[in-house]
Design a protein around this motif. Structure first.
Motif, short mmCIF file in Angstrom:
data_model
loop_
_atom_site.label_atom_id
_atom_site.label_comp_id
_atom_site.label_asym_id
_atom_site.label_seq_id
_atom_site.Cartn_x
_atom_site.Cartn_y
_atom_site.Cartn_z
N MET A 51 -58.21 -34.55 56.45
CA MET A 51 -56.84 -35.15 55.81
C MET A 51 -57.20 -34.95 53.96
O MET A 51 -58.47 -33.90 53.46
N GLY A 52 -56.13 -34.29 53.64
CA GLY A 52 -56.23 -33.69 52.51
C GLY A 52 -56.03 -34.42 51.23
O GLY A 52 -56.41 -35.71 51.62
N PHE A 53 -56.21 -33.98 49.64
CA PHE A 53 -56.46 -35.00 48.70
C PHE A 53 -55.08 -34.57 48.35
O PHE A 53 -54.00 -33.34 47.63
N PRO A 54 -53.94 -35.34 47.93
CA PRO A 54 -53.29 -35.59 47.44
C PRO A 54 -52.77 -35.34 45.37
O PRO A 54 -52.00 -35.36 45.44
N GLU A 55 -53.59 -34.18 45.24
CA GLU A 55 -53.55 -34.09 43.67
C GLU A 55 -53.23 -32.68 43.52
O GLU A 55 -54.04 -31.27 44.51
N ARG A 115 -48.00 -29.10 43.40
CA ARG A 115 -47.00 -30.46 43.42
C ARG A 115 -46.44 -30.38 44.71
O ARG A 115 -45.54 -30.11 45.17
N LEU A 116 -46.53 -32.03 44.50
CA LEU A 116 -46.29 -32.73 45.82
C LEU A 116 -44.11 -32.68 45.24
O LEU A 116 -44.06 -34.67 45.19
#
Lengths: 77, 388
Positions: B1-5, B28-29
């Protein structure tokens, strides 16, 4: 957006905490926190993760982490 | 899993002594708010304040107001004043942390953590002195019980922290260009030394570009563009009639006498942007103080929402923050957030416009880093210089 990742404190050494989220550990300063933080508490970090910005209740942190997991799983990143 | 930052990268492509191109990348998300679809407003309001590393108060209150508008709820004037005070307190805290902590570090000096803490504490104490039950994020308005004397003391403490950053003087300083320039040459603080260095190294105009200032309430087509953006293309690279507007301290304060004088002499470059941040702090503190008179004690408001569409736009520390919400049968059916960083760090936005074509001499990466700090992205930003 400037997503914050609620991170669980796994160790504290003076004013520096080791925090974990999504399997990643990193170090952050506790110098800007208004309240005492203990191992097991959740904090959100400022941009870049160098400073813990705020303590958050575990229930809220877990709800946010679940949401972020969904964001990653849905490929919205 | 990635890192959502997420983060931003700025690559300056140098050739023949100038910056030929500026490539801005972002992880950016921007579409993450789409995941609010299907949730109740209460569920969204649980997550919103902890989902953002910066400007969590502005994010949460903008979402709250967009959902109230969609659901046909109207907050009272006193509640609206209290919310504006909270957003201004957060802007003071966000700018204050830059002034006390980040700008000294850019100068190779020690951060003033005690003053940074004072700025940050203001937001917490103001919140407590407006909403003692902690229900500031309540549809229709929480129980407002303003403690006026303590609120005025909170504002005074933030004013003192700001004065400390400027070496003890604020009154009269941020008014005219000559006084300001005289101050910076002898100011005993990191901020004064930073500004003096910018001027003495002839960098006041560094990164100057035409100022395409964002209107206070955002572009007129905001709701329509957010509605018609299923793929997130507008969210990632917004424009208004093909132009990428600038939002934030300079766009808000470009008619302020000091900022306007700098714009006339040095253009919309480094000095104007750094100065506009200082003016923005003074303006936010002034707004907080003037809004106190509009406060009064009120019980919590109604919280029943109908169906409909809402758009809320807030001038947060870094600029215009917009939330677009559709509600149907008590659930969110559409949720989109447009943050200021998408305008300011757009590949054709003010940073890119300001850096394209400049001479590639001196420590270009460090100067570009100062310009980035002045524009203040809400994520980390790495600057690189790439020669052919």
């Amino acid at each position: 957006m400037c997503m914050a990742v609620p991170s669980r404190i796994v160790a504290i050494d003076g004013q520096t905490a080791t925090v974990e989220a999504f399997g990643r550990e990193r170090q952050t300063s506790l110098m800007l926190l208004d309240e005492e933080a203990l191992v097991g508490d959740y904090v959100i970090l400022g941009a870049g993760g160098n400073f813990a910005a705020e303590k958050v209740p575990q229930e809220t942190a877990l709800a946010t982490l679940e949401y972020l997991s969904g964001v990653l799983a849905d490929g919205l990143a | 899993m990635g890192f959502p930052e997420a983060g931003i990268t700025v690559a300056l492509k140098v050739g023949h002594g100038t910056v030929r191109a500026v490539e801005i990348g972002s992880t950016r998300l921007v579409k993450a708010a789409a995941m609010f679809a299907g949730k109740s407003p209460a569920e969204v309001l649980t997550i919103l304040p902890t989902l953002f590393a910066l400007c969590g108060t502005a994010q949460a209150l903008t979402g709250l107001e967009a959902m109230e508008q969609a659901g046909g709820l109207f907050a009272s004037p006193a509640t609206r004043a209290a919310r504006r005070i909270l957003v201004s307190a957060e802007a003071v805290a966000e700018h204050g942390m830059a002034l006390a902590r980040d700008w000294p570090m850019l100068m190779g000096e020690r951060p003033d953590m005690e003053t940074a803490r004072k700025f940050k504490r203001t937001l917490a104490t103001v919140r407590q002195h407006l909403y003692p039950d902690g229900d500031w994020l309540t549809l229709g308005g929480g129980r407002l019980a303003p403690d006026i004397s303590h609120l005025l003391a909170d504002i005074a403490e933030a004013q003192a922290a700001f004065a400390h950053c400027l070496g003890g003087q604020v009154t009269g300083l941020l008014k005219d260009r000559n006084t300001f320039r005289a101050w910076m040459t002898q100011a005993p603080t990191a901020i004064g030394r930073m500004l003096a260095q910018v001027v003495s190294e002839a960098q006041a105009s560094f990164g100057a570009a035409d100022l395409l200032a964002m209107p206070e309430n955002g572009p007129p087509d905001l709701a329509e563009r957010l509605d018609g953006d299923p793929d997130g293309l507008y969210l990632a690279r917004p424009d208004y009639r093909g132009q990428v507007l600038e939002t934030g301290a300079l766009a808000r304060n470009h008619t302020h006498p000091l900022v306007a004088a700098i714009l006339r002499h040095e253009g919309a470059g480094l000095l104007a942007r750094l100065t506009a941040r200082l003016v923005d702090v003074a303006a936010a503190l002034h707004e907080m103080a003037s809004l106190v008179q509009d406060l009064k004690a009120e019980a919590a408001g109604a919280a029943r929402l109908g169906s409909g569409q809402g758009l809320a736009a807030t001038q947060a520390a870094r600029g215009l923050l917009a939330h677009r919400v559709h509600l149907a049968e008590g659930r969110v059916s559409l949720y989109r957030i447009l943050a200021p960083t998408e305008w300011n760090f757009h590949p054709a936005g003010p940073l890119a416009r300001g850096l394209t074509g400049i001479r590639a001499d001196g420590d270009l990466a460090a100067r570009a880093g100062l310009l980035v700090a002045a524009l203040d992205p809400c994520v980390t930003c790495q600057v690189s210089v790439e020669a052919p």
